[in-house]
Design a protein around this motif. Structure first.
Motif, PDB file in Angstrom:
ATOM      1  N   ASP A 175      -9.787 -58.472 -51.826  1.00 56.83           N
ATOM      2  CA  ASP A 175      -9.685 -57.045 -52.337  1.00 56.83           C
ATOM      3  C   ASP A 175      -8.315 -56.248 -51.856  1.00 56.83           C
ATOM      4  O   ASP A 175      -8.778 -55.536 -51.483  1.00 56.83           O
ATOM      5  N   ARG A 233     -14.591 -53.742 -53.754  1.00 54.05           N
ATOM      6  CA  ARG A 233     -15.899 -53.776 -53.390  1.00 54.05           C
ATOM      7  C   ARG A 233     -16.572 -53.110 -53.706  1.00 54.05           C
ATOM      8  O   ARG A 233     -16.576 -51.372 -53.916  1.00 54.05           O
ATOM      9  N   ARG A 234     -18.075 -52.711 -54.044  1.00 50.65           N
ATOM     10  CA  ARG A 234     -18.632 -51.760 -53.745  1.00 50.65           C
ATOM     11  C   ARG A 234     -18.620 -50.557 -52.930  1.00 50.65           C
ATOM     12  O   ARG A 234     -18.655 -49.352 -52.992  1.00 50.65           O
ATOM     13  N   SER A 235     -18.265 -51.420 -51.423  1.00 49.15           N
ATOM     14  CA  SER A 235     -17.645 -50.274 -50.175  1.00 49.15           C
ATOM     15  C   SER A 235     -16.340 -49.024 -50.171  1.00 49.15           C
ATOM     16  O   SER A 235     -16.521 -48.087 -49.669  1.00 49.15           O
ATOM     17  N   ILE A 236     -15.560 -49.455 -51.602  1.00 47.51           N
ATOM     18  CA  ILE A 236     -14.101 -48.439 -52.138  1.00 47.51           C
ATOM     19  C   ILE A 236     -15.073 -47.376 -51.469  1.00 47.51           C
ATOM     20  O   ILE A 236     -16.074 -47.013 -52.853  1.00 47.51           O
ATOM     21  N   SER A 237     -14.369 -46.249 -51.449  1.00 48.11           N
ATOM     22  CA  SER A 237     -14.482 -44.936 -51.722  1.00 48.11           C
ATOM     23  C   SER A 237     -14.029 -44.498 -52.851  1.00 48.11           C
ATOM     24  O   SER A 237     -13.166 -44.557 -53.307  1.00 48.11           O
ATOM     25  N   GLN A 262     -10.209 -43.177 -52.102  1.00 47.32           N
ATOM     26  CA  GLN A 262      -9.661 -44.950 -52.362  1.00 47.32           C
ATOM     27  C   GLN A 262      -8.953 -45.362 -53.615  1.00 47.32           C
ATOM     28  O   GLN A 262      -8.465 -45.528 -54.362  1.00 47.32           O
ATOM     29  N   THR A 279     -19.940 -62.709 -56.578  1.00 50.26           N
ATOM     30  CA  THR A 279     -20.667 -61.438 -56.456  1.00 50.26           C
ATOM     31  C   THR A 279     -21.739 -60.422 -57.446  1.00 50.26           C
ATOM     32  O   THR A 279     -21.995 -60.607 -58.624  1.00 50.26           O
ATOM     33  N   GLU A 313     -23.949 -54.999 -58.286  1.00 53.62           N
ATOM     34  CA  GLU A 313     -22.848 -54.206 -57.394  1.00 53.62           C
ATOM     35  C   GLU A 313     -21.500 -54.374 -58.194  1.00 53.62           C
ATOM     36  O   GLU A 313     -21.211 -53.113 -58.771  1.00 53.62           O
TER      37      GLU A 313
END
Length: 315
Positions: free
Chosen positions: A91, A114-118, A121, A145, A149
């Motif tokens: 990623d 990924r799920r953590s992307i803001s 971003q 994955t 998600e």
């Protein structure tokens, strides 16, 4: 020419054993591409010294830079590229983004996120030229994955007008059908869902894929990679113009049935091929066999990719 199995790439990485470098000196195509044609599926790898490969990667490729991609674009006669994030970069989209930003508006990107992307971003990716995300279901290439998600990511990128690119193999479509059908975005299938071309295009496996496209008008298809799908061996066995003929009836069936939902690309630099590396000029000459009229060629190579990746240019 096949490389040495142990030849190091720049940046201190060592290529996967048996890795074939991309074909140097491609022919100039005999088929004249329509003005504004788009290579809608290609990649950049590294260079590793500038954009290191992901620690979790399943393979280490040769370097294939943006400058080399753009030189191929010009040599073949394309005007634009769609650069798809390579799994060897995970990623970390920097190599793909760098190429898009260097293209002066002539490249768009498909990212891995990924799920953590803001949200900030995601907006930065959009501003850099990204218009889609890729979900890879080929088990030999990526780790699993969770689908919740992936669905969350799809819902978030839908707000930006992006689409989802899905890569899977034909036997897995029944298991994935419901998930794909529930995605809220346009869905673009890589490489026709990798059909088994030793079977009939009228058979049940490919028939299921055609039914998937018929029943879901949001689904598009890349009629790409005859060199990857063919079971008949490299061109040297048949003569260049007779290569990959077992793929033609499958791709042509999709192009003629769904002319407004098909894309084409080189897949340069052709990752993970085992027996030969194709001449990209000859791949371009394959196009009239699957899109035999000028009207189909215009949709496949210009109109459709512009609608999906450069809608601001469509009147």
């Amino acid at each position: 020419m096949p490389p040495s199995d142990a030849l190091p790439t720049t940046g201190g990485f060592t290529k996967t054993a048996g890795w074939l470098d991309w074909y140097q000196g491609p022919a100039r195509p005999r088929f004249q591409l329509p003005e504004g044609a788009v290579d809608a599926h290609c990649h950049v790898f590294g260079p590793g010294a500038a954009f290191p490969y992901a620690p979790e990667r399943k393979y280490t490729p040769c370097d294939a830079s943006k400058a080399q991609l753009f030189a191929l674009r010009d040599h073949l006669g394309f005007h634009r590229n769609v650069i798809v994030q390579a799994t060897c970069h995970g990623d970390d989209n920097r190599a793909m983004l760098d190429a898009c930003q260097a293209s002066q508006g002539r490249a768009r990107g498909v990212a891995t996120v990924r799920r953590s992307i803001s949200d900030e971003q995601l907006q930065a990716l959009h501003d850099a030229g990204v218009r889609g995300v890729r979900f890879n279901f080929v088990k030999r290439l990526v780790d699993f994955t969770p689908r919740d998600e992936l669905m969350e990511i799809a819902q978030r990128i839908h707000r930006l007008g992006w689409h989802v690119v899905i890569y899977f193999e034909a036997p897995d479509l029944p298991e994935l059908w419901d998930f794909f059908s529930a995605l809220p975005t346009t869905v673009v299938v890589d490489h026709m869902g990798r059909p088994d071309v030793t079977q009939s295009p009228d058979g049940p496996e490919f028939g299921l894929f055609l039914r998937f496209m018929r029943e879901h008008p949001q689904v598009w298809c890349k009629v790409t990679c005859p060199e990857r799908l063919s079971s008949s061996g490299p061109p040297a066995l048949h003569g260049q113009q007779q290569a990959y003929q077992d793929v033609v009836p499958f791709a042509r069936r999709v192009v003629e049935a769904f002319p407004d939902r098909v894309l084409w690309g080189t897949d340069w630099p052709h990752p993970n091929l085992k027996d030969h590396m194709p001449d990209d000029g000859l791949l371009v000459d394959f196009i009239p066999q699957i899109a035999p009229t000028q009207a189909l060629q215009q949709r496949l190579l210009v109109d459709n990719p512009l609608r999906l990746y450069w809608p601001e240019l469509v009147g």
